[in-house]
Motif scaffolding. Structure first.
Motif, PDB file in Angstrom:
ATOM      1  N   LYS A   1     -12.875  13.156   3.692  1.00 30.51           N
ATOM      2  CA  LYS A   1     -11.683  12.734   2.950  1.00 30.51           C
ATOM      3  C   LYS A   1     -12.086  11.590   2.032  1.00 30.51           C
ATOM      4  O   LYS A   1     -12.303  10.475   2.481  1.00 30.51           O
TER       5      LYS A   1
ATOM      6  N   TRP B   1       0.032  14.727   3.345  1.00 33.98           N
ATOM      7  CA  TRP B   1       0.748  13.530   2.902  1.00 33.98           C
ATOM      8  C   TRP B   1       1.574  13.913   1.681  1.00 33.98           C
ATOM      9  O   TRP B   1       1.068  14.562   0.767  1.00 33.98           O
TER      10      TRP B   1
ATOM     11  N   LYS C   1       1.232   7.869   9.371  1.00 27.89           N
ATOM     12  CA  LYS C   1       1.249   8.206   7.971  1.00 27.89           C
ATOM     13  C   LYS C   1       0.977   9.693   7.854  1.00 27.89           C
ATOM     14  O   LYS C   1      -0.081  10.165   8.237  1.00 27.89           O
TER      15      LYS C   1
ATOM     16  N   ASN D   1       0.881  -1.162   0.000  1.00 26.89           N
ATOM     17  CA  ASN D   1       0.000   0.000   0.000  1.00 26.89           C
ATOM     18  C   ASN D   1       0.915   1.206   0.000  1.00 26.89           C
ATOM     19  O   ASN D   1       1.673   1.419   0.941  1.00 26.89           O
TER      20      ASN D   1
ATOM     21  N   ASN E   1     -11.452  10.016   9.589  1.00 31.81           N
ATOM     22  CA  ASN E   1     -11.756  11.300   8.937  1.00 31.81           C
ATOM     23  C   ASN E   1     -13.160  11.390   8.366  1.00 31.81           C
ATOM     24  O   ASN E   1     -13.431  12.255   7.531  1.00 31.81           O
TER      25      ASN E   1
ATOM     26  N   TRP F   1     -11.480   5.797   8.340  1.00 30.15           N
ATOM     27  CA  TRP F   1     -11.565   5.380   9.747  1.00 30.15           C
ATOM     28  C   TRP F   1     -11.706   6.566  10.705  1.00 30.15           C
ATOM     29  O   TRP F   1     -12.559   6.578  11.584  1.00 30.15           O
TER      30      TRP F   1
ATOM     31  N   GLU G   1      -2.942  -0.921  -2.585  1.00 32.78           N
ATOM     32  CA  GLU G   1      -3.575   0.393  -2.388  1.00 32.78           C
ATOM     33  C   GLU G   1      -2.659   1.485  -2.896  1.00 32.78           C
ATOM     34  O   GLU G   1      -1.437   1.410  -2.739  1.00 32.78           O
TER      35      GLU G   1
ATOM     36  N   TYR H   1     -11.762   9.136  -1.533  1.00 34.35           N
ATOM     37  CA  TYR H   1     -10.760   8.483  -2.379  1.00 34.35           C
ATOM     38  C   TYR H   1     -11.334   7.856  -3.654  1.00 34.35           C
ATOM     39  O   TYR H   1     -10.585   7.417  -4.505  1.00 34.35           O
TER      40      TYR H   1
ATOM     41  N   TYR I   1       1.354   5.286  -0.372  1.00 27.76           N
ATOM     42  CA  TYR I   1       0.760   6.628  -0.396  1.00 27.76           C
ATOM     43  C   TYR I   1       1.812   7.722  -0.469  1.00 27.76           C
ATOM     44  O   TYR I   1       1.578   8.762  -1.063  1.00 27.76           O
TER      45      TYR I   1
HETATM   46  C1  BG6 Z   1      -4.808   2.528   4.490  1.00 31.85           C
HETATM   47  C2  BG6 Z   1      -5.889   1.592   4.867  1.00 31.85           C
HETATM   48  O1  BG6 Z   1      -4.112   2.742   5.670  1.00 31.85           O
HETATM   49  O2  BG6 Z   1      -5.086   3.808   4.041  1.00 31.85           O
HETATM   50  C3  BG6 Z   1      -7.265   2.039   4.439  1.00 31.85           C
HETATM   51  O3  BG6 Z   1      -5.625   0.271   4.496  1.00 31.85           O
HETATM   52  C4  BG6 Z   1      -7.383   3.533   4.643  1.00 31.85           C
HETATM   53  O4  BG6 Z   1      -8.215   1.286   5.139  1.00 31.85           O
HETATM   54  C5  BG6 Z   1      -6.403   4.205   3.712  1.00 31.85           C
HETATM   55  O5  BG6 Z   1      -8.673   4.044   4.459  1.00 31.85           O
HETATM   56  C6  BG6 Z   1      -6.476   5.707   3.720  1.00 31.85           C
HETATM   57  O6  BG6 Z   1      -6.309   6.203   5.004  1.00 31.85           O
HETATM   58  P1  BG6 Z   1      -7.190   7.401   5.518  1.00 31.85           P
HETATM   59  O7  BG6 Z   1      -6.762   7.630   6.917  1.00 31.85           O
HETATM   60  O8  BG6 Z   1      -6.890   8.559   4.635  1.00 31.85           O
HETATM   61  O9  BG6 Z   1      -8.611   6.951   5.396  1.00 31.85           O
END
Ligand code: BG6
Length: 476
Positions: free
Chosen positions: A437, A351, A324, A297, A433, A431, A377, A439, A299
């Motif tokens: 937020k 980020w 993160k 994953n 936010n 989770w 991801e 995606y 980012y």
């Molecule tokens: C990853 C998770 O950490 O990032 C996802 O596997 C999560 O479940 C995603 O939603 C994005 O993070 P956030 O905090 O921006 O929702």
């Protein structure tokens, strides 16, 4: 200009989600409660108190969602199974209605030629196991996790070919036992390492079970890899970046791929009374398990500087948005601290936006582990605006396109990448936010009051991905 290799014909152009973030129906059809069902009810834990009770109602609307995927030409869909739908109490009798939901979803995907990629664990631990033995804090989790996984392997043998064992062990343990922002909401460094050891054992045992059962297909864990850079060529800053790689990346990836903990990290734990308890047979188990691919994953990246032992920045000073992309300085005194990288742009959640970092990530993994990678991801969380029935998310298209290009470059350098899953397919509950937020490729009318119409509206990025898939990324 580098000549780029074409993406293979069977490349998995996919997108992803997780049960708690999309399904809703949190207590329907016999589902048990997970630690997240309860954690979100503690005042102040989530943005404006949002819960996943309804989420984006994928549980009732999965056919509509799959129809949109098919229309888009999606090749694979990564989703997670809620343990509490299969075993409401974590083990025991199978809840047939819960299993049926996933059987129906898998059948619907296969009927539309979409490859299911199933995550066994995306953080929603049965509350019953937390109550009984504190979940990941006990070795008893290993047996229960293997039992749960074996049930799903048996149920989906031959139908589901790609499996993700654990989603972001590094993130759920850091948030759960260091930052107290995820369940069980503790701050205990020693326990954090103990929990990770148990999760490593459970991961290894499940991978071995998969191979013992001669399951057709592949399995691997998904790791949240944030490649570490040094802020400059000052040797101490370079050493700090090495330390960060050992403590924040190799500490998991070495165990997954080699069955060994990185040496410098173990030395640090021993010197600082943080070493976890082990049994002799643990190391045989870790060594014996071989993932077929490493899920990544991706980012962002992190820049590092030297962090003095006396008076250095600590983890405890971290900004609450988490490991993160927390912005601000954070780190371990005597090892490293994360600092702002002036060379890259940042999202509204601070980020780093760094497509080159993805190429670097893939190059490092190829060089260190020689294992195929599945990007499980990658995506951009933004405040999307619905304007006259449309969402013009050019910023997301730019972000994703640059990252796909970076994958193509890394593959031309020799990395083996089997698929790319954007986060996320539809908008979903972040989770911590809420719904501000976003995606997704597909906008969902839902907000913090949790009274939205749940209508699905494809964004501009939906049509961009559709044509990218049609073209197999050749235009890049
Ligand atoms: C990853 C998770 O950490 O990032 C996802 O596997 C999560 O479940 C995603 O939603 C994005 O993070 P956030 O905090 O921006 O929702």
């Amino acid at each position: 200009h580098k000549k780029l290799k074409a993406f293979p014909k069977n490349f998995l152009w996919g997108s992803a989600s997780a049960a708690y973030q999309v399904e809703g129906a949190h207590d329907e059809d016999g589902k048990g409660l997970s630690v997240w069902d309860n954690f979100v009810r503690i005042p102040g834990k989530t943005f404006q108190g949002t819960t996943g009770d309804i989420a984006v109602d994928h549980y009732h609307r999965y056919k509509e969602d799959v129809a949109l995927m098919a229309e888009m030409g999606l090749k694979s869909y990564r989703f997670s199974i809620a343990w509490t739908r299969i075993f409401p109490e974590g083990r025991g009798e199978i809840n047939r209605k819960g299993l049926k939901f996933y059987t129906d979803l898998v059948d619907e995907l296969l009927a539309h030629d979409i490859e299911p990629v199933v995550t066994l664990y995306h953080w929603d631990l049965p509350q019953a196991l937390e109550d009984e033995y504190r979940g990941w804090e006990s070795r008893r989790i290993i047996e229960d996790f293997v039992n749960y996984a074996e049930t799903l392997f048996t149920a989906f043998k031959g139908k589901v070919k790609y499996w993700v064992s654990l989603n972001e062990q590094n993130i759920f343990t850091q948030h759960g036992w260091v930052l107290a922002t995820h369940p069980p909401g503790k701050v205990d460094m020693k326990l954090f390492y103990q929990v990770n050891h148990h999760a490593n054992l459970a991961n290894a045992a499940v991978i071995n079970k998969f191979h013992d059962m001669a399951m057709p297909g592949q399995i691997g864990p998904s790791f949240a890899y944030t490649p570490n850079y040094a802020i400059d060529a000052n040797p101490l800053n370079v050493l700090a970046a090495e330390n960060a790689e050992e403590m924040l990346a190799h500490f998991w990836m070495d165990v997954y791929c080699y069955g060994e903990y990185p040496i410098a990290a173990l030395s640090y734990l021993k010197e600082n009374d943080l070493m976890f308890e082990t049994e002799v047979s643990d190391f045989e188990l870790l060594k014996s398990a071989k993932p077929d691919f490493l899920g990544i994953n991706y980012y962002q990246t992190a820049a590092n500087a030297w962090n003095p032992k006396e008076g250095g920045v600590t983890l405890g000073k971290m900004n609450t948005t988490g490991v993160k992309g927390s912005g601000g300085e954070q780190g371990i005194p005597g090892l490293y601290k994360r600092v702002t990288n002036p060379a890259v742009e940042r999202t509204n959640w601070d980020w780093e936006i760094d497509p080159v970092g993805l190429r670097i990530a893939l190059r490092r993994i190829t060089s260190r582990y020689r294992i195929p990678v599945m990007i499980t991801e990658n995506g951009l969380g933004e405040y999307d605006k619905l304007e006259s029935g449309k969402v013009h998310d050019a910023y997301r298209i730019n972000y994703l396109e640059a990252h796909v290009k970076a994958i193509k470059e890394a593959m031309s350098d020799g990395a083996q990448v089997i698929g790319y899953h954007t986060w996320s397919y539809t908008d979903l509950l972040s989770w911590l936010n809420g719904y501000q937020k976003r995606y997704g490729f597909v906008y969902v009318d839902q907000d913090e009051r949790m009274e939205g119409s749940l209508k699905r509206i494809p964004k501009d990025s939906y049509y961009w991905y559709k044509s990218l898939i049609e073209n197999n990324g050749d235009y890049l």
